[in-house]
Motif scaffolding. Structure first.
Motif, PDB file in Angstrom:
ATOM      1  N   ARG A  69       0.837  -1.198   0.000  1.00  0.00           N
ATOM      2  CA  ARG A  69       0.000   0.000   0.000  1.00  0.00           C
ATOM      3  C   ARG A  69       0.873   1.249   0.000  1.00  0.00           C
ATOM      4  O   ARG A  69       1.900   1.279   0.652  1.00  0.00           O
ATOM      5  CB  ARG A  69      -0.919   0.009   1.230  1.00  0.00           C
ATOM      6  N   PRO A  70       0.455   2.310  -0.707  1.00  0.00           N
ATOM      7  CA  PRO A  70       1.261   3.527  -0.767  1.00  0.00           C
ATOM      8  C   PRO A  70       0.969   4.468   0.395  1.00  0.00           C
ATOM      9  O   PRO A  70      -0.078   4.386   1.047  1.00  0.00           O
ATOM     10  CB  PRO A  70       0.838   4.155  -2.096  1.00  0.00           C
ATOM     11  N   ARG A  71       1.895   5.334   0.669  1.00  0.00           N
ATOM     12  CA  ARG A  71       1.716   6.451   1.593  1.00  0.00           C
ATOM     13  C   ARG A  71       1.978   7.739   0.812  1.00  0.00           C
ATOM     14  O   ARG A  71       2.988   7.853   0.123  1.00  0.00           O
ATOM     15  CB  ARG A  71       2.702   6.375   2.757  1.00  0.00           C
ATOM     16  N   SER A  72       1.070   8.708   0.930  1.00  0.00           N
ATOM     17  CA  SER A  72       1.261   9.967   0.227  1.00  0.00           C
ATOM     18  C   SER A  72       2.314  10.812   0.937  1.00  0.00           C
ATOM     19  O   SER A  72       2.569  10.645   2.136  1.00  0.00           O
ATOM     20  CB  SER A  72      -0.062  10.745   0.161  1.00  0.00           C
ATOM     21  N   ALA A  73       2.919  11.733   0.174  1.00  0.00           N
ATOM     22  CA  ALA A  73       3.903  12.631   0.764  1.00  0.00           C
ATOM     23  C   ALA A  73       3.259  13.478   1.857  1.00  0.00           C
ATOM     24  O   ALA A  73       3.887  13.765   2.878  1.00  0.00           O
ATOM     25  CB  ALA A  73       4.514  13.521  -0.320  1.00  0.00           C
ATOM     26  N   ARG A  74       1.995  13.879   1.658  1.00  0.00           N
ATOM     27  CA  ARG A  74       1.309  14.682   2.681  1.00  0.00           C
ATOM     28  C   ARG A  74       1.123  13.880   3.960  1.00  0.00           C
ATOM     29  O   ARG A  74       1.346  14.396   5.054  1.00  0.00           O
ATOM     30  CB  ARG A  74      -0.043  15.155   2.151  1.00  0.00           C
ATOM     31  N   TRP A  75       0.720  12.604   3.826  1.00  0.00           N
ATOM     32  CA  TRP A  75       0.524  11.770   5.017  1.00  0.00           C
ATOM     33  C   TRP A  75       1.849  11.615   5.764  1.00  0.00           C
ATOM     34  O   TRP A  75       1.905  11.722   6.990  1.00  0.00           O
ATOM     35  CB  TRP A  75      -0.017  10.408   4.610  1.00  0.00           C
ATOM     36  N   LEU A  76       2.915  11.347   5.020  1.00  0.00           N
ATOM     37  CA  LEU A  76       4.222  11.165   5.644  1.00  0.00           C
ATOM     38  C   LEU A  76       4.707  12.459   6.299  1.00  0.00           C
ATOM     39  O   LEU A  76       5.335  12.429   7.367  1.00  0.00           O
ATOM     40  CB  LEU A  76       5.237  10.690   4.595  1.00  0.00           C
ATOM     41  N   ALA A  77       4.411  13.591   5.669  1.00  0.00           N
ATOM     42  CA  ALA A  77       4.813  14.871   6.250  1.00  0.00           C
ATOM     43  C   ALA A  77       4.137  15.093   7.594  1.00  0.00           C
ATOM     44  O   ALA A  77       4.764  15.539   8.572  1.00  0.00           O
ATOM     45  CB  ALA A  77       4.482  16.005   5.281  1.00  0.00           C
TER      46      ALA A  77
END
Length: 236
Positions: A20-28
């Protein structure tokens, strides 16, 4: 959390949820930094060889390939420091860049506690710095050997000797002090050993060649005290 710790944590976060992917916004939001910072971090991971890639679309994001990364390793802090010390000795050899990349991957998947202990131990170790600027030449030689590509060398027969052009089929390396490139020299039509510190320039050509059988006895004694790497360490 400093940047090094965040890079390690990013890899573990992406491994934990893969595929599953993680968005850059979520990771930020997860790491309390800006989206631009996360994108720079992910770019640095990709450049170091970590298999992170982006999936497009509204539900896309960043994914790490679990099949090409290591799970947390049961490696001790002393073992990690020993690896760093040993790999430092590869500066100027055909495997220096690959060693740096491999060590980064090992550290990236160590459990946090062991990684911190390794960092504390490493902070107490000092190594002689190499003042010379790293050269891309050894890596060029290693790439040519791996891809069976013909090499064009500018080579000095001795420290102050005349530089001549050589066309060489790379056959292997003799590691030590100094390191040698073993190759079939088309000028002399024979196997020769080329000291890496006397190779002034190296260019990999488009032509590929089939590896020739290597007879180290043709190297006038250079091969007598060498042992094959796969005899020292099992690659099975």
């Amino acid at each position: 959390m400093n940047r090094t710790e965040r890079l390690y944590a990013l890899v573990e976060e992406l491994r934990a949820v893969s595929p599953r992917p993680r968005s850059a916004r979520w990771l930020a939001e997860r790491f309390g930094v800006s989206t631009r910072t996360i994108e720079r971090d992910l770019g640095a991971l990709q450049q170091s060889g970590v298999p992170v890639y982006a999936e497009p679309g509204r539900s896309g994001g960043y994914v790490v390939d679990k099949d090409h990364t290591l799970p947390p390793l049961t490696i001790t802090p002393a073992e990690a420091a020993a690896l760093a010390v040993a790999l430092h000795g590869l500066a100027g050899t055909p495997f220096a860049a690959d060693a740096h990349s491999a060590l980064y991957k090992v550290f990236a998947v160590m459990p946090q506690r062991e990684r911190q202990a390794a960092r504390e131990l490493a902070a107490r170790v000092r190594l002689a710095a190499n003042p010379a600027r790293p050269s891309a030449l050894p890596h060029t030689l290693r790439e040519a050997l791996s891809t069976h590509r013909l090499l064009r060398l500018r080579y000095a027969d001795d420290a102050d000797g005349e530089v001549t052009d050589r066309t060489v089929e790379p056959l292997g390396f003799l590691g030590g002090d100094p390191w040698y490139l073993v190759g079939w020299c088309r000028l002399h039509r024979a196997v020769r050993g080329f000291r890496l510190d006397r190779i002034r320039e190296a260019c990999a050509l488009e032509e590929t060649v089939e590896p020739r059988p290597v007879d180290l006895s043709e190297l006038d004694g250079l091969g007598r005290d060498f042992v094959a790497l796969d005899d020292l360490y099992s690659f099975t």
